[in-house]
Design a protein around this motif. Structure first.
Motif, PDB file in Angstrom:
ATOM      1  N   UNK A 275      -8.194  -6.041   8.069  1.00  0.00           N
ATOM      2  CA  UNK A 275      -8.594  -7.453   8.224  1.00  0.00           C
ATOM      3  C   UNK A 275      -8.192  -8.091   9.545  1.00  0.00           C
ATOM      4  N   UNK A 276      -8.004  -7.289  10.582  1.00  0.00           N
ATOM      5  CA  UNK A 276      -7.775  -7.833  11.914  1.00  0.00           C
ATOM      6  C   UNK A 276      -9.139  -8.154  12.514  1.00  0.00           C
ATOM      7  N   UNK A 277      -9.312  -9.383  12.979  1.00  0.00           N
ATOM      8  CA  UNK A 277     -10.569  -9.784  13.598  1.00  0.00           C
ATOM      9  C   UNK A 277     -10.429  -9.579  15.092  1.00  0.00           C
TER      10      UNK A 277
ATOM     11  N   UNK B 278      -6.959 -12.611  15.391  1.00  0.00           N
ATOM     12  CA  UNK B 278      -6.180 -13.039  14.235  1.00  0.00           C
ATOM     13  C   UNK B 278      -6.446 -12.087  13.080  1.00  0.00           C
ATOM     14  N   UNK B 279      -5.615 -12.197  12.043  1.00  0.00           N
ATOM     15  CA  UNK B 279      -5.781 -11.401  10.832  1.00  0.00           C
ATOM     16  C   UNK B 279      -6.214 -12.350   9.718  1.00  0.00           C
ATOM     17  N   UNK B 280      -7.142 -11.883   8.900  1.00  0.00           N
ATOM     18  CA  UNK B 280      -7.647 -12.661   7.769  1.00  0.00           C
ATOM     19  C   UNK B 280      -6.837 -12.275   6.535  1.00  0.00           C
ATOM     20  N   UNK B 281      -6.255 -13.289   5.861  1.00  0.00           N
ATOM     21  CA  UNK B 281      -5.436 -13.063   4.679  1.00  0.00           C
ATOM     22  C   UNK B 281      -5.913 -14.006   3.590  1.00  0.00           C
ATOM     23  N   UNK B 282      -5.989 -13.509   2.362  1.00  0.00           N
ATOM     24  CA  UNK B 282      -6.362 -14.374   1.251  1.00  0.00           C
ATOM     25  C   UNK B 282      -5.232 -14.402   0.231  1.00  0.00           C
ATOM     26  N   UNK B 283      -4.797 -15.621  -0.109  1.00  0.00           N
ATOM     27  CA  UNK B 283      -3.747 -15.820  -1.100  1.00  0.00           C
ATOM     28  C   UNK B 283      -4.189 -16.912  -2.062  1.00  0.00           C
ATOM     29  N   UNK B 284      -4.125 -16.605  -3.339  1.00  0.00           N
ATOM     30  CA  UNK B 284      -4.462 -17.571  -4.388  1.00  0.00           C
ATOM     31  C   UNK B 284      -5.794 -18.255  -4.127  1.00  0.00           C
ATOM     32  N   UNK B 285      -6.774 -17.483  -3.684  1.00  0.00           N
ATOM     33  CA  UNK B 285      -8.116 -18.006  -3.459  1.00  0.00           C
ATOM     34  C   UNK B 285      -8.301 -18.779  -2.166  1.00  0.00           C
ATOM     35  N   UNK B 286      -7.261 -18.864  -1.330  1.00  0.00           N
ATOM     36  CA  UNK B 286      -7.349 -19.591  -0.060  1.00  0.00           C
ATOM     37  C   UNK B 286      -7.340 -18.584   1.085  1.00  0.00           C
ATOM     38  N   UNK B 287      -8.298 -18.729   2.003  1.00  0.00           N
ATOM     39  CA  UNK B 287      -8.377 -17.860   3.178  1.00  0.00           C
ATOM     40  C   UNK B 287      -7.478 -18.426   4.278  1.00  0.00           C
ATOM     41  N   UNK B 288      -6.579 -17.588   4.792  1.00  0.00           N
ATOM     42  CA  UNK B 288      -5.682 -17.960   5.885  1.00  0.00           C
ATOM     43  C   UNK B 288      -6.011 -17.123   7.109  1.00  0.00           C
TER      44      UNK B 288
ATOM     45  N   UNK C  49       9.797 -16.642  12.789  1.00  0.00           N
ATOM     46  CA  UNK C  49       8.795 -15.603  12.548  1.00  0.00           C
ATOM     47  C   UNK C  49       7.856 -15.545  13.745  1.00  0.00           C
ATOM     48  N   UNK C  50       7.345 -14.357  14.022  1.00  0.00           N
ATOM     49  CA  UNK C  50       6.367 -14.263  15.108  1.00  0.00           C
ATOM     50  C   UNK C  50       4.947 -14.555  14.620  1.00  0.00           C
ATOM     51  N   UNK C  51       4.804 -14.813  13.312  1.00  0.00           N
ATOM     52  CA  UNK C  51       3.485 -15.096  12.745  1.00  0.00           C
ATOM     53  C   UNK C  51       3.335 -16.570  12.391  1.00  0.00           C
ATOM     54  N   UNK C  52       2.143 -17.079  12.635  1.00  0.00           N
ATOM     55  CA  UNK C  52       1.766 -18.437  12.251  1.00  0.00           C
ATOM     56  C   UNK C  52       0.486 -18.315  11.436  1.00  0.00           C
ATOM     57  N   UNK C  53       0.473 -18.938  10.263  1.00  0.00           N
ATOM     58  CA  UNK C  53      -0.711 -18.877   9.399  1.00  0.00           C
ATOM     59  C   UNK C  53      -1.253 -20.283   9.172  1.00  0.00           C
ATOM     60  N   UNK C  54      -2.565 -20.395   9.171  1.00  0.00           N
ATOM     61  CA  UNK C  54      -3.217 -21.675   8.920  1.00  0.00           C
ATOM     62  C   UNK C  54      -4.391 -21.436   7.984  1.00  0.00           C
ATOM     63  N   UNK C  55      -4.556 -22.291   6.956  1.00  0.00           N
ATOM     64  CA  UNK C  55      -5.713 -22.144   6.088  1.00  0.00           C
ATOM     65  C   UNK C  55      -7.008 -22.364   6.886  1.00  0.00           C
ATOM     66  N   UNK C  56      -7.995 -21.548   6.624  1.00  0.00           N
ATOM     67  CA  UNK C  56      -9.261 -21.630   7.348  1.00  0.00           C
ATOM     68  C   UNK C  56      -9.877 -23.015   7.233  1.00  0.00           C
ATOM     69  N   UNK C  57      -9.824 -23.634   6.046  1.00  0.00           N
ATOM     70  CA  UNK C  57     -10.458 -24.943   5.888  1.00  0.00           C
ATOM     71  C   UNK C  57      -9.781 -26.015   6.750  1.00  0.00           C
ATOM     72  N   UNK C  58      -8.493 -25.882   7.000  1.00  0.00           N
ATOM     73  CA  UNK C  58      -7.788 -26.830   7.869  1.00  0.00           C
ATOM     74  C   UNK C  58      -8.255 -26.665   9.312  1.00  0.00           C
ATOM     75  N   UNK C  59      -8.396 -25.422   9.754  1.00  0.00           N
ATOM     76  CA  UNK C  59      -8.873 -25.176  11.112  1.00  0.00           C
ATOM     77  C   UNK C  59     -10.283 -25.732  11.289  1.00  0.00           C
TER      78      UNK C  59
END
Length: 72
Positions: free
Chosen positions: A17-19, A27-37, A53-63
């Motif tokens: 899932x690396x784009x 970025x990497x696409x991650x899905x948790x509890x039905x939300x795409x990050x 952490x060296x990782x930052x995650x943001x929900x797709x809908x927020x972006x």
């Protein structure tokens, strides 16, 4: 002059899932509890250490909301 990709030919999604866009890991696409990050990796060691952490995650809908505020 930048390369303009109007049909997504340069976008690839790897098995983990690396784009990648034109071969660049974006970025990497991650899905948790039905939300795409979208997970971004910060390679700056100082910022990563301050953040914990060296990782930052943001929900797709927020972006999408930030990019297109009229579409709320």
């Amino acid at each position: 002059m930048p390369t303009i990709d109007t049909n997504g030919k340069t976008v690839k999604i790897t098995d983990d899932n690396l784009i990648r866009v034109a071969g660049i890991g974006v970025f990497r696409r991650i899905q948790r509890e039905g939300v795409m990050y979208l997970q971004f990796m910060d390679t700056d060691r100082y910022r990563a250490k301050c953040r914990g952490s060296k990782f930052v995650e943001i929900p797709l809908h927020i972006l999408v909301e930030k990019i297109n505020p009229a579409q709320k």
